[in-house]
Design a protein around this motif. Structure first.
Motif, PDB file in Angstrom:
ATOM      1  N   MET A 262       0.832  -1.207   0.000  1.00  0.00           N
ATOM      2  CA  MET A 262       0.000   0.000   0.000  1.00  0.00           C
ATOM      3  C   MET A 262       0.866   1.256   0.000  1.00  0.00           C
ATOM      4  N   LEU A 263       2.010   1.180   0.689  1.00  0.00           N
ATOM      5  CA  LEU A 263       2.900   2.327   0.744  1.00  0.00           C
ATOM      6  C   LEU A 263       3.590   2.562  -0.588  1.00  0.00           C
ATOM      7  N   GLY A 264       3.865   1.472  -1.341  1.00  0.00           N
ATOM      8  CA  GLY A 264       4.493   1.612  -2.655  1.00  0.00           C
ATOM      9  C   GLY A 264       5.496   0.519  -2.939  1.00  0.00           C
ATOM     10  N   ALA A 265       5.857   0.364  -4.214  1.00  0.00           N
ATOM     11  CA  ALA A 265       6.780  -0.690  -4.651  1.00  0.00           C
ATOM     12  C   ALA A 265       8.178  -0.493  -4.060  1.00  0.00           C
ATOM     13  N   LYS A 266       8.577   0.771  -3.843  1.00  0.00           N
ATOM     14  CA  LYS A 266       9.916   1.022  -3.309  1.00  0.00           C
ATOM     15  C   LYS A 266      10.017   0.577  -1.854  1.00  0.00           C
ATOM     16  N   GLU A 267       8.981   0.825  -1.073  1.00  0.00           N
ATOM     17  CA  GLU A 267       8.965   0.351   0.315  1.00  0.00           C
ATOM     18  C   GLU A 267       8.989  -1.176   0.359  1.00  0.00           C
ATOM     19  N   LEU A 268       8.259  -1.794  -0.567  1.00  0.00           N
ATOM     20  CA  LEU A 268       8.233  -3.254  -0.633  1.00  0.00           C
ATOM     21  C   LEU A 268       9.609  -3.799  -0.982  1.00  0.00           C
ATOM     22  N   ALA A 269      10.274  -3.179  -1.943  1.00  0.00           N
ATOM     23  CA  ALA A 269      11.615  -3.619  -2.329  1.00  0.00           C
ATOM     24  C   ALA A 269      12.614  -3.407  -1.199  1.00  0.00           C
ATOM     25  N   ALA A 270      12.516  -2.257  -0.506  1.00  0.00           N
ATOM     26  CA  ALA A 270      13.433  -1.968   0.590  1.00  0.00           C
ATOM     27  C   ALA A 270      13.310  -2.996   1.703  1.00  0.00           C
ATOM     28  N   ARG A 271      12.089  -3.369   2.052  1.00  0.00           N
ATOM     29  CA  ARG A 271      11.888  -4.380   3.083  1.00  0.00           C
ATOM     30  C   ARG A 271      12.424  -5.733   2.634  1.00  0.00           C
ATOM     31  N   THR A 272      12.267  -6.067   1.357  1.00  0.00           N
ATOM     32  CA  THR A 272      12.797  -7.332   0.833  1.00  0.00           C
ATOM     33  C   THR A 272      14.315  -7.364   0.933  1.00  0.00           C
ATOM     34  N   TYR A 273      14.971  -6.255   0.582  1.00  0.00           N
ATOM     35  CA  TYR A 273      16.430  -6.205   0.695  1.00  0.00           C
ATOM     36  C   TYR A 273      16.873  -6.307   2.157  1.00  0.00           C
ATOM     37  N   MET A 274      16.200  -5.576   3.036  1.00  0.00           N
ATOM     38  CA  MET A 274      16.559  -5.624   4.454  1.00  0.00           C
ATOM     39  C   MET A 274      16.302  -7.011   5.044  1.00  0.00           C
ATOM     40  N   ASN A 275      15.246  -7.659   4.611  1.00  0.00           N
ATOM     41  CA  ASN A 275      14.960  -9.004   5.090  1.00  0.00           C
ATOM     42  C   ASN A 275      16.099  -9.952   4.741  1.00  0.00           C
ATOM     43  N   THR A 276      16.651  -9.779   3.548  1.00  0.00           N
ATOM     44  CA  THR A 276      17.791 -10.596   3.133  1.00  0.00           C
ATOM     45  C   THR A 276      18.998 -10.327   4.015  1.00  0.00           C
ATOM     46  N   LEU A 277      19.296  -9.061   4.283  1.00  0.00           N
ATOM     47  CA  LEU A 277      20.448  -8.715   5.119  1.00  0.00           C
ATOM     48  C   LEU A 277      20.259  -9.174   6.556  1.00  0.00           C
ATOM     49  N   GLU A 278      19.055  -9.022   7.088  1.00  0.00           N
ATOM     50  CA  GLU A 278      18.794  -9.417   8.472  1.00  0.00           C
ATOM     51  C   GLU A 278      18.980 -10.909   8.687  1.00  0.00           C
ATOM     52  N   SER A 279      18.788 -11.675   7.633  1.00  0.00           N
ATOM     53  CA  SER A 279      18.945 -13.126   7.757  1.00  0.00           C
ATOM     54  C   SER A 279      20.331 -13.491   8.266  1.00  0.00           C
ATOM     55  N   PHE A 280      21.337 -12.693   7.904  1.00  0.00           N
ATOM     56  CA  PHE A 280      22.693 -12.970   8.372  1.00  0.00           C
ATOM     57  C   PHE A 280      22.825 -12.731   9.872  1.00  0.00           C
ATOM     58  N   CYS A 281      21.966 -11.876  10.436  1.00  0.00           N
ATOM     59  CA  CYS A 281      22.061 -11.569  11.857  1.00  0.00           C
ATOM     60  C   CYS A 281      21.592 -12.725  12.732  1.00  0.00           C
ATOM     61  N   PHE A 282      20.474 -13.319  12.363  1.00  0.00           N
ATOM     62  CA  PHE A 282      19.893 -14.293  13.276  1.00  0.00           C
ATOM     63  C   PHE A 282      20.164 -15.744  12.907  1.00  0.00           C
ATOM     64  N   MET A 283      20.916 -15.996  11.818  1.00  0.00           N
ATOM     65  CA  MET A 283      21.078 -17.389  11.380  1.00  0.00           C
ATOM     66  C   MET A 283      21.801 -18.237  12.421  1.00  0.00           C
ATOM     67  N   LEU A 284      22.838 -17.671  13.074  1.00  0.00           N
ATOM     68  CA  LEU A 284      23.525 -18.435  14.112  1.00  0.00           C
ATOM     69  C   LEU A 284      22.601 -18.666  15.301  1.00  0.00           C
ATOM     70  N   GLY A 285      21.855 -17.645  15.679  1.00  0.00           N
ATOM     71  CA  GLY A 285      20.900 -17.803  16.767  1.00  0.00           C
ATOM     72  C   GLY A 285      19.839 -18.826  16.440  1.00  0.00           C
ATOM     73  N   TYR A 286      19.372 -18.814  15.196  1.00  0.00           N
ATOM     74  CA  TYR A 286      18.369 -19.784  14.778  1.00  0.00           C
ATOM     75  C   TYR A 286      18.929 -21.202  14.844  1.00  0.00           C
ATOM     76  N   ALA A 287      20.196 -21.359  14.462  1.00  0.00           N
ATOM     77  CA  ALA A 287      20.826 -22.683  14.523  1.00  0.00           C
ATOM     78  C   ALA A 287      20.829 -23.211  15.955  1.00  0.00           C
ATOM     79  N   PHE A 288      21.172 -22.352  16.925  1.00  0.00           N
ATOM     80  CA  PHE A 288      21.159 -22.779  18.322  1.00  0.00           C
ATOM     81  C   PHE A 288      19.743 -23.047  18.810  1.00  0.00           C
ATOM     82  N   ALA A 289      18.779 -22.238  18.355  1.00  0.00           N
ATOM     83  CA  ALA A 289      17.390 -22.440  18.784  1.00  0.00           C
ATOM     84  C   ALA A 289      16.844 -23.768  18.260  1.00  0.00           C
ATOM     85  N   LEU A 290      17.146 -24.090  17.007  1.00  0.00           N
ATOM     86  CA  LEU A 290      16.680 -25.361  16.452  1.00  0.00           C
ATOM     87  C   LEU A 290      17.401 -26.534  17.109  1.00  0.00           C
TER      88      LEU A 290
END
Length: 460
Positions: A262-290
Protein backbone atom coordinates in the motif's frame (compact mmCIF):
# COMPACT_ATOMS: atom_id res chain seq x y z
CA UNK A 1 23.78 -44.45 25.18
CA UNK A 2 26.97 -42.37 25.31
CA UNK A 3 27.10 -42.33 21.51
CA UNK A 4 23.52 -41.03 21.41
CA UNK A 5 24.39 -38.37 24.01
CA UNK A 6 27.24 -37.17 21.82
CA UNK A 7 24.97 -37.25 18.77
CA UNK A 8 22.40 -35.06 20.57
CA UNK A 9 24.85 -32.60 22.15
CA UNK A 10 24.13 -28.92 21.53
CA UNK A 11 27.29 -28.16 19.55
CA UNK A 12 27.07 -31.36 17.50
CA UNK A 13 23.52 -30.47 16.50
CA UNK A 14 24.05 -26.73 16.06
CA UNK A 15 27.06 -26.30 13.81
CA UNK A 16 25.70 -28.26 10.82
CA UNK A 17 22.40 -26.39 11.14
CA UNK A 18 24.33 -23.12 11.12
CA UNK A 19 26.24 -24.08 7.97
CA UNK A 20 23.00 -25.12 6.29
CA UNK A 21 21.20 -21.90 7.30
CA UNK A 22 24.23 -19.82 6.30
CA UNK A 23 24.23 -21.38 2.84
CA UNK A 24 20.48 -20.87 2.49
CA UNK A 25 20.92 -17.23 3.52
CA UNK A 26 23.77 -16.74 1.08
CA UNK A 27 21.69 -18.37 -1.62
CA UNK A 28 18.81 -16.02 -0.83
CA UNK A 29 21.21 -13.08 -1.06
CA UNK A 30 22.60 -14.27 -4.40
CA UNK A 31 19.04 -14.82 -5.62
CA UNK A 32 18.08 -11.29 -4.62
CA UNK A 33 21.17 -9.78 -6.26
CA UNK A 34 20.49 -11.70 -9.49
CA UNK A 35 16.77 -10.89 -9.54
CA UNK A 36 17.56 -7.22 -8.85
CA UNK A 37 19.39 -7.18 -12.19
CA UNK A 38 16.04 -7.89 -13.83
CA UNK A 39 14.27 -5.03 -12.04
CA UNK A 40 13.26 -3.74 -8.62
CA UNK A 41 9.70 -4.73 -9.54
CA UNK A 42 10.86 -8.33 -9.91
CA UNK A 43 12.43 -8.16 -6.45
CA UNK A 44 9.18 -6.80 -5.02
CA UNK A 45 7.21 -9.69 -6.59
CA UNK A 46 9.66 -12.31 -5.33
CA UNK A 47 9.63 -10.86 -1.80
CA UNK A 48 5.84 -10.60 -1.76
CA UNK A 49 5.34 -14.10 -3.19
CA UNK A 50 7.78 -15.69 -0.79
CA UNK A 51 5.77 -14.34 2.14
CA UNK A 52 2.72 -16.04 0.63
CA UNK A 53 4.65 -19.29 0.22
CA UNK A 54 5.90 -19.07 3.80
CA UNK A 55 2.33 -18.68 5.00
CA UNK A 56 1.16 -21.74 3.08
CA UNK A 57 4.08 -23.94 4.10
CA UNK A 58 2.78 -23.93 7.66
CA UNK A 59 0.05 -26.29 6.46
CA UNK A 60 2.61 -29.06 6.00
CA UNK A 61 5.39 -27.95 8.36
CA UNK A 62 2.87 -28.36 11.17
CA UNK A 63 3.01 -32.11 10.59
CA UNK A 64 6.78 -32.18 10.08
CA UNK A 65 7.54 -30.08 13.17
CA UNK A 66 5.23 -32.05 15.47
CA UNK A 67 6.61 -35.34 14.23
CA UNK A 68 10.19 -34.09 14.58
CA UNK A 69 9.80 -33.37 18.30
CA UNK A 70 8.18 -36.77 18.88
CA UNK A 71 10.93 -38.53 16.92
CA UNK A 72 13.60 -37.06 19.23
CA UNK A 73 11.50 -37.85 22.31
CA UNK A 74 10.96 -41.47 21.21
CA UNK A 75 14.65 -41.96 20.52
CA UNK A 76 15.40 -40.55 23.97
CA UNK A 77 12.99 -43.05 25.55
CA UNK A 78 14.47 -45.96 23.53
CA UNK A 79 11.46 -46.52 21.24
CA UNK A 80 13.03 -46.42 17.75
CA UNK A 81 10.17 -48.20 15.94
CA UNK A 82 7.72 -45.51 17.00
CA UNK A 83 10.21 -42.88 15.84
CA UNK A 84 10.46 -44.61 12.45
CA UNK A 85 6.67 -44.75 12.02
CA UNK A 86 6.30 -41.09 13.00
CA UNK A 87 8.90 -40.08 10.42
CA UNK A 88 7.27 -42.02 7.57
CA UNK A 89 3.80 -40.65 8.33
CA UNK A 90 5.10 -37.08 8.44
CA UNK A 91 6.56 -37.44 4.93
CA UNK A 92 3.40 -39.01 3.50
CA UNK A 93 0.94 -36.52 4.97
CA UNK A 94 3.13 -33.47 4.27
CA UNK A 95 3.47 -34.49 0.61
CA UNK A 96 -0.30 -34.87 0.24
CA UNK A 97 -0.89 -31.39 1.68
CA UNK A 98 1.84 -29.97 -0.57
CA UNK A 99 0.18 -31.39 -3.68
CA UNK A 100 -3.09 -29.64 -2.80
CA UNK A 101 -1.30 -26.30 -2.26
CA UNK A 102 0.58 -26.68 -5.56
CA UNK A 103 -2.67 -27.21 -7.45
CA UNK A 104 -4.27 -24.06 -6.03
CA UNK A 105 -1.22 -21.82 -6.62
CA UNK A 106 -0.66 -23.03 -10.17
CA UNK A 107 -4.22 -22.41 -11.34
CA UNK A 108 -5.22 -19.38 -9.21
CA UNK A 109 -2.11 -17.17 -9.18
CA UNK A 110 -3.82 -14.03 -10.57
CA UNK A 111 -6.76 -14.32 -8.18
CA UNK A 112 -4.37 -14.66 -5.23
CA UNK A 113 -2.35 -11.59 -6.28
CA UNK A 114 -5.53 -9.52 -6.59
CA UNK A 115 -6.87 -10.77 -3.27
CA UNK A 116 -3.68 -9.81 -1.43
CA UNK A 117 -3.59 -6.33 -2.91
CA UNK A 118 -0.50 -6.61 -5.11
CA UNK A 119 -0.12 -3.57 -7.39
CA UNK A 120 -1.65 -4.09 -10.84
CA UNK A 121 1.62 -3.30 -12.63
CA UNK A 122 3.21 -6.29 -10.87
CA UNK A 123 0.56 -8.82 -11.92
CA UNK A 124 2.33 -10.12 -15.06
CA UNK A 125 5.46 -10.92 -13.04
CA UNK A 126 3.45 -12.45 -10.21
CA UNK A 127 1.62 -14.72 -12.69
CA UNK A 128 4.94 -16.27 -13.63
CA UNK A 129 6.46 -16.53 -10.19
CA UNK A 130 3.44 -17.61 -8.14
CA UNK A 131 2.28 -20.16 -10.74
CA UNK A 132 5.55 -21.96 -11.31
CA UNK A 133 7.33 -21.69 -7.97
CA UNK A 134 4.02 -22.24 -6.18
CA UNK A 135 3.26 -25.20 -8.43
CA UNK A 136 6.34 -26.92 -7.05
CA UNK A 137 5.35 -26.53 -3.41
CA UNK A 138 4.79 -30.28 -3.03
CA UNK A 139 8.55 -30.69 -3.54
CA UNK A 140 9.15 -28.13 -0.79
CA UNK A 141 6.78 -30.13 1.43
CA UNK A 142 8.74 -33.32 0.86
CA UNK A 143 12.05 -31.55 1.49
CA UNK A 144 10.79 -30.03 4.75
CA UNK A 145 9.39 -33.32 6.07
CA UNK A 146 12.44 -35.36 5.09
CA UNK A 147 14.94 -32.82 6.43
CA UNK A 148 13.10 -32.39 9.74
CA UNK A 149 12.86 -36.13 10.32
CA UNK A 150 16.55 -36.67 9.54
CA UNK A 151 17.67 -33.80 11.82
CA UNK A 152 15.62 -35.07 14.73
CA UNK A 153 17.40 -38.43 14.62
CA UNK A 154 20.49 -36.39 15.57
CA UNK A 155 21.86 -36.35 12.01
CA UNK A 156 22.11 -32.64 11.26
CA UNK A 157 25.13 -33.15 8.99
CA UNK A 158 23.23 -34.99 6.25
CA UNK A 159 20.86 -32.09 5.44
CA UNK A 160 23.86 -29.75 5.70
CA UNK A 161 25.84 -31.62 3.04
CA UNK A 162 22.73 -31.75 0.87
CA UNK A 163 22.29 -28.00 1.31
CA UNK A 164 25.88 -27.29 0.27
CA UNK A 165 25.47 -29.23 -2.96
CA UNK A 166 22.01 -27.90 -3.79
CA UNK A 167 23.02 -24.29 -3.14
CA UNK A 168 25.95 -24.57 -5.55
CA UNK A 169 23.70 -26.07 -8.22
CA UNK A 170 21.09 -23.36 -7.61
CA UNK A 171 23.57 -20.53 -8.06
CA UNK A 172 24.82 -21.99 -11.34
CA UNK A 173 21.30 -22.58 -12.68
CA UNK A 174 20.10 -19.13 -11.63
CA UNK A 175 23.05 -17.44 -13.29
CA UNK A 176 22.59 -19.43 -16.48
CA UNK A 177 18.80 -19.23 -16.75
CA UNK A 178 18.36 -15.58 -15.72
CA UNK A 179 21.09 -14.11 -17.91
CA UNK A 180 21.41 -16.75 -20.65
CA UNK A 181 24.96 -17.77 -19.69
CA UNK A 182 26.96 -21.05 -19.92
CA UNK A 183 24.76 -22.43 -22.67
CA UNK A 184 21.36 -21.77 -21.06
CA UNK A 185 18.53 -19.70 -22.58
CA UNK A 186 17.92 -16.20 -21.18
CA UNK A 187 14.59 -16.58 -19.33
CA UNK A 188 14.74 -13.83 -16.69
CA UNK A 189 12.26 -14.39 -13.86
CA UNK A 190 11.00 -17.58 -15.52
CA UNK A 191 14.54 -18.92 -15.21
CA UNK A 192 14.37 -18.41 -11.45
CA UNK A 193 11.27 -20.60 -11.27
CA UNK A 194 12.89 -23.37 -13.33
CA UNK A 195 16.02 -23.25 -11.19
CA UNK A 196 14.01 -23.37 -7.95
CA UNK A 197 12.00 -26.42 -8.94
CA UNK A 198 14.95 -28.30 -10.42
CA UNK A 199 16.88 -27.86 -7.18
CA UNK A 200 13.89 -28.87 -5.08
CA UNK A 201 13.54 -32.08 -7.08
CA UNK A 202 17.23 -32.89 -6.74
CA UNK A 203 17.08 -32.22 -3.00
CA UNK A 204 14.13 -34.60 -2.62
CA UNK A 205 16.03 -37.45 -4.32
CA UNK A 206 19.09 -36.99 -2.09
CA UNK A 207 17.12 -36.68 1.15
CA UNK A 208 14.91 -39.67 0.28
CA UNK A 209 18.00 -41.85 -0.02
CA UNK A 210 19.33 -40.54 3.30
CA UNK A 211 15.93 -40.95 4.96
CA UNK A 212 15.71 -44.64 4.00
CA UNK A 213 18.73 -45.38 6.16
CA UNK A 214 18.04 -43.05 9.11
CA UNK A 215 16.60 -45.74 11.40
CA UNK A 216 17.56 -49.23 12.52
CA UNK A 217 15.31 -50.79 9.86
CA UNK A 218 15.58 -49.53 6.29
CA UNK A 219 12.48 -47.66 5.15
CA UNK A 220 10.91 -49.28 2.07
CA UNK A 221 8.12 -48.23 -0.28
CA UNK A 222 5.32 -50.24 1.44
CA UNK A 223 6.12 -48.42 4.70
CA UNK A 224 4.68 -45.22 3.23
CA UNK A 225 1.25 -46.88 3.14
CA UNK A 226 1.30 -47.51 6.88
CA UNK A 227 -0.79 -45.23 9.06
CA UNK A 228 -0.87 -45.41 12.86
CA UNK A 229 -3.85 -43.37 14.06
CA UNK A 230 -2.68 -43.23 17.69
CA UNK A 231 0.74 -41.83 16.75
CA UNK A 232 -0.81 -39.43 14.25
CA UNK A 233 -3.04 -38.04 16.99
CA UNK A 234 0.09 -37.37 19.02
CA UNK A 235 1.59 -35.50 16.07
CA UNK A 236 -1.53 -33.36 15.82
CA UNK A 237 -1.67 -32.77 19.57
CA UNK A 238 1.79 -31.22 19.49
CA UNK A 239 1.73 -30.05 15.90
CA UNK A 240 -1.53 -28.15 15.50
CA UNK A 241 -0.67 -25.45 18.07
CA UNK A 242 2.77 -25.14 16.44
CA UNK A 243 1.01 -24.80 13.11
CA UNK A 244 -1.21 -22.03 14.43
CA UNK A 245 1.88 -20.40 15.94
CA UNK A 246 3.78 -20.53 12.65
CA UNK A 247 0.69 -19.44 10.74
CA UNK A 248 0.29 -16.41 12.99
CA UNK A 249 3.84 -15.35 12.22
CA UNK A 250 3.82 -15.89 8.48
CA UNK A 251 0.36 -14.39 8.01
CA UNK A 252 1.41 -11.38 10.05
CA UNK A 253 4.43 -11.04 7.73
CA UNK A 254 2.16 -11.41 4.72
CA UNK A 255 -0.10 -8.70 6.16
CA UNK A 256 2.92 -6.46 6.73
CA UNK A 257 4.03 -6.99 3.13
CA UNK A 258 0.50 -6.06 2.05
CA UNK A 259 0.76 -2.85 4.11
CA UNK A 260 4.10 -2.13 2.45
CA UNK A 261 2.50 -2.73 -0.94
CA UNK A 262 0.00 0.00 0.00
CA UNK A 263 2.90 2.33 0.74
CA UNK A 264 4.49 1.61 -2.65
CA UNK A 265 6.78 -0.69 -4.65
CA UNK A 266 9.92 1.02 -3.31
CA UNK A 267 8.97 0.35 0.31
CA UNK A 268 8.23 -3.25 -0.63
CA UNK A 269 11.61 -3.62 -2.33
CA UNK A 270 13.43 -1.97 0.59
CA UNK A 271 11.89 -4.38 3.08
CA UNK A 272 12.80 -7.33 0.83
CA UNK A 273 16.43 -6.21 0.70
CA UNK A 274 16.56 -5.62 4.45
CA UNK A 275 14.96 -9.00 5.09
CA UNK A 276 17.79 -10.60 3.13
CA UNK A 277 20.45 -8.72 5.12
CA UNK A 278 18.79 -9.42 8.47
CA UNK A 279 18.94 -13.13 7.76
CA UNK A 280 22.69 -12.97 8.37
CA UNK A 281 22.06 -11.57 11.86
CA UNK A 282 19.89 -14.29 13.28
CA UNK A 283 21.08 -17.39 11.38
CA UNK A 284 23.52 -18.43 14.11
CA UNK A 285 20.90 -17.80 16.77
CA UNK A 286 18.37 -19.78 14.78
CA UNK A 287 20.83 -22.68 14.52
CA UNK A 288 21.16 -22.78 18.32
CA UNK A 289 17.39 -22.44 18.78
CA UNK A 290 16.68 -25.36 16.45
CA UNK A 291 19.48 -27.45 17.96
CA UNK A 292 18.28 -26.85 21.50
CA UNK A 293 14.76 -27.89 20.54
CA UNK A 294 16.08 -31.25 19.31
CA UNK A 295 18.33 -31.67 22.36
CA UNK A 296 15.65 -30.75 24.91
CA UNK A 297 13.15 -33.12 23.25
CA UNK A 298 15.71 -35.95 23.48
CA UNK A 299 16.55 -35.16 27.13
CA UNK A 300 12.87 -34.83 27.98
CA UNK A 301 12.24 -38.26 26.46
CA UNK A 302 14.89 -39.63 28.83
CA UNK A 303 13.41 -37.69 31.78
CA UNK A 304 16.68 -35.76 32.24
CA UNK A 305 14.76 -32.64 33.14
CA UNK A 306 17.51 -30.66 34.91
CA UNK A 307 19.76 -30.92 31.86
CA UNK A 308 16.85 -29.98 29.60
CA UNK A 309 16.12 -26.88 31.68
CA UNK A 310 19.72 -25.68 31.62
CA UNK A 311 20.13 -26.35 27.89
CA UNK A 312 17.67 -23.57 27.00
CA UNK A 313 19.70 -20.92 28.85
CA UNK A 314 22.96 -22.15 27.40
CA UNK A 315 21.60 -21.85 23.86
CA UNK A 316 20.14 -18.41 24.66
CA UNK A 317 23.47 -17.09 25.96
CA UNK A 318 25.45 -18.24 22.94
CA UNK A 319 22.75 -17.04 20.58
CA UNK A 320 22.57 -13.54 22.06
CA UNK A 321 26.31 -13.03 21.72
CA UNK A 322 26.28 -14.14 18.12
CA UNK A 323 23.24 -12.19 16.91
CA UNK A 324 24.44 -8.98 18.57
CA UNK A 325 27.85 -9.31 16.91
CA UNK A 326 26.23 -9.92 13.53
CA UNK A 327 23.76 -7.05 13.95
CA UNK A 328 26.60 -4.65 14.85
CA UNK A 329 28.59 -5.76 11.79
CA UNK A 330 25.57 -5.21 9.56
CA UNK A 331 25.06 -1.75 11.07
CA UNK A 332 28.63 -0.83 10.11
CA UNK A 333 28.57 -2.16 6.54
CA UNK A 334 24.85 -2.11 5.77
CA UNK A 335 24.89 0.84 3.38
CA UNK A 336 27.52 -0.82 1.22
CA UNK A 337 25.59 -4.09 1.28
CA UNK A 338 22.38 -2.37 0.18
CA UNK A 339 24.33 -0.86 -2.70
CA UNK A 340 24.90 -4.38 -4.03
CA UNK A 341 21.16 -4.80 -4.54
CA UNK A 342 20.00 -1.46 -5.90
CA UNK A 343 21.23 1.95 -7.02
CA UNK A 344 17.92 3.64 -6.24
CA UNK A 345 18.79 6.29 -3.59
CA UNK A 346 15.29 6.23 -2.06
CA UNK A 347 15.37 2.47 -1.49
CA UNK A 348 18.89 2.65 -0.04
CA UNK A 349 17.85 5.49 2.30
CA UNK A 350 14.88 3.47 3.54
CA UNK A 351 17.10 0.45 4.21
CA UNK A 352 19.76 2.48 6.01
CA UNK A 353 17.14 3.97 8.33
CA UNK A 354 16.33 0.45 9.57
CA UNK A 355 19.91 -0.66 10.34
CA UNK A 356 19.96 0.87 13.82
CA UNK A 357 16.57 -0.59 14.68
CA UNK A 358 17.88 -4.00 13.69
CA UNK A 359 20.32 -3.81 16.64
CA UNK A 360 17.29 -3.62 18.92
CA UNK A 361 15.27 -6.27 17.05
CA UNK A 362 17.71 -9.17 16.98
CA UNK A 363 18.15 -9.81 20.76
CA UNK A 364 14.38 -9.95 21.15
CA UNK A 365 14.11 -12.35 18.24
CA UNK A 366 16.79 -14.59 19.82
CA UNK A 367 15.03 -14.60 23.19
CA UNK A 368 11.77 -15.54 21.52
CA UNK A 369 13.31 -18.29 19.34
CA UNK A 370 15.33 -19.99 22.08
CA UNK A 371 12.67 -20.06 24.81
CA UNK A 372 9.79 -20.67 22.41
CA UNK A 373 11.59 -23.69 20.93
CA UNK A 374 12.39 -24.97 24.42
CA UNK A 375 8.68 -24.89 25.32
CA UNK A 376 7.76 -26.64 22.07
CA UNK A 377 10.33 -29.37 22.73
CA UNK A 378 8.56 -30.49 25.92
CA UNK A 379 5.11 -30.31 24.34
CA UNK A 380 4.01 -26.95 25.76
CA UNK A 381 2.91 -25.82 22.32
CA UNK A 382 -0.45 -24.36 23.25
CA UNK A 383 1.16 -21.65 25.35
CA UNK A 384 3.37 -20.48 22.48
CA UNK A 385 0.28 -20.57 20.28
CA UNK A 386 -1.75 -18.38 22.66
CA UNK A 387 0.93 -15.71 22.99
CA UNK A 388 1.46 -15.70 19.23
CA UNK A 389 -2.25 -15.23 18.59
CA UNK A 390 -2.30 -12.24 20.92
CA UNK A 391 1.01 -10.56 20.19
CA UNK A 392 1.21 -11.16 16.45
CA UNK A 393 -2.43 -10.27 15.95
CA UNK A 394 -2.48 -7.09 18.01
CA UNK A 395 1.10 -5.77 18.03
CA UNK A 396 2.69 -7.06 14.83
CA UNK A 397 -0.36 -6.77 12.56
CA UNK A 398 -2.94 -4.28 13.87
CA UNK A 399 -0.40 -1.82 15.29
CA UNK A 400 1.75 -2.07 12.15
CA UNK A 401 -1.19 -0.95 10.05
CA UNK A 402 -2.18 1.72 12.56
CA UNK A 403 1.29 3.24 12.87
CA UNK A 404 2.72 2.46 9.43
CA UNK A 405 -0.29 3.22 7.21
CA UNK A 406 -2.89 4.97 9.38
CA UNK A 407 -0.59 7.47 11.10
CA UNK A 408 1.84 7.61 8.18
CA UNK A 409 4.96 6.42 10.00
CA UNK A 410 5.76 4.08 7.11
CA UNK A 411 8.56 1.53 7.42
CA UNK A 412 9.81 2.91 10.75
CA UNK A 413 6.44 2.48 12.44
CA UNK A 414 6.05 -1.04 11.13
CA UNK A 415 9.56 -1.94 12.31
CA UNK A 416 8.92 -0.72 15.85
CA UNK A 417 5.85 -2.93 16.02
CA UNK A 418 7.92 -5.92 14.90
CA UNK A 419 10.43 -5.19 17.67
CA UNK A 420 7.74 -4.90 20.35
CA UNK A 421 6.17 -8.19 19.25
CA UNK A 422 9.45 -10.14 19.54
CA UNK A 423 10.17 -8.86 23.05
CA UNK A 424 6.64 -9.48 24.33
CA UNK A 425 6.60 -13.10 23.10
CA UNK A 426 10.17 -13.67 24.30
CA UNK A 427 9.49 -12.33 27.79
CA UNK A 428 6.34 -14.43 28.16
CA UNK A 429 8.16 -17.56 26.97
CA UNK A 430 10.94 -16.92 29.51
CA UNK A 431 8.37 -16.56 32.28
CA UNK A 432 6.71 -19.84 31.27
CA UNK A 433 10.00 -21.75 31.01
CA UNK A 434 11.06 -20.59 34.48
CA UNK A 435 7.81 -22.06 35.83
CA UNK A 436 8.94 -25.58 34.71
CA UNK A 437 5.36 -26.83 34.37
CA UNK A 438 6.09 -29.65 31.91
CA UNK A 439 9.49 -30.47 33.38
CA UNK A 440 7.98 -30.85 36.85
CA UNK A 441 5.28 -33.08 35.39
CA UNK A 442 7.93 -35.29 33.80
CA UNK A 443 9.76 -35.50 37.14
CA UNK A 444 6.62 -36.65 38.93
CA UNK A 445 5.93 -39.28 36.22
CA UNK A 446 9.46 -40.68 36.23
CA UNK A 447 9.68 -44.45 36.68
CA UNK A 448 12.18 -45.52 39.38
CA UNK A 449 15.57 -46.75 38.14
CA UNK A 450 15.59 -50.35 37.03
CA UNK A 451 11.88 -50.54 36.18
CA UNK A 452 12.22 -49.52 32.51
CA UNK A 453 11.87 -46.34 30.53
CA UNK A 454 9.02 -43.93 30.84
CA UNK A 455 7.77 -41.53 28.21
CA UNK A 456 6.82 -38.19 29.75
CA UNK A 457 3.30 -37.06 29.02
CA UNK A 458 2.90 -34.40 26.37
CA UNK A 459 -0.81 -33.91 26.80
CA UNK A 460 -1.96 -30.34 27.12
Amino acid sequence: MKSLDRKFSLWTLAWPVFIEVLLQTMLGTVDTVMVSRISDDAVAVVGFSNQLFNALTTLFTTIAAGAGILIAQRLGSQRPEDARTLAVMSVTVSTAIGLLISFVLFFESRSIAMLLGLSEELWPLSDTYISYVGGGMFLAAMTAALGTAIRNTGNTRGPMYTGIFINLVHIVLNYGLIFGKIGFPEWGLTGVTVSDNACRLLSVFILLYMFRHSFERTIRLPDYLRFDLKLFKEILRIGWPMGVNMSCWVFSQLAIYSFLAMLGAKELAARTYMNTLESFCFMLGYAFALAVQIRIAYLYGESRTKEAYAAAYRALAFGLLLVLANALLLYLIGRQMLGLFTSDPEIVAMGVSLLGLNLVLQPGKMLNMALGNALNAVGDTRFTMYISLGSLGIIATFCSYWLGVGLGWGLIGIYWCMIADEYVRGALSLWRWRGKKYLNRAESNRVPAGSGHSMPSVSV
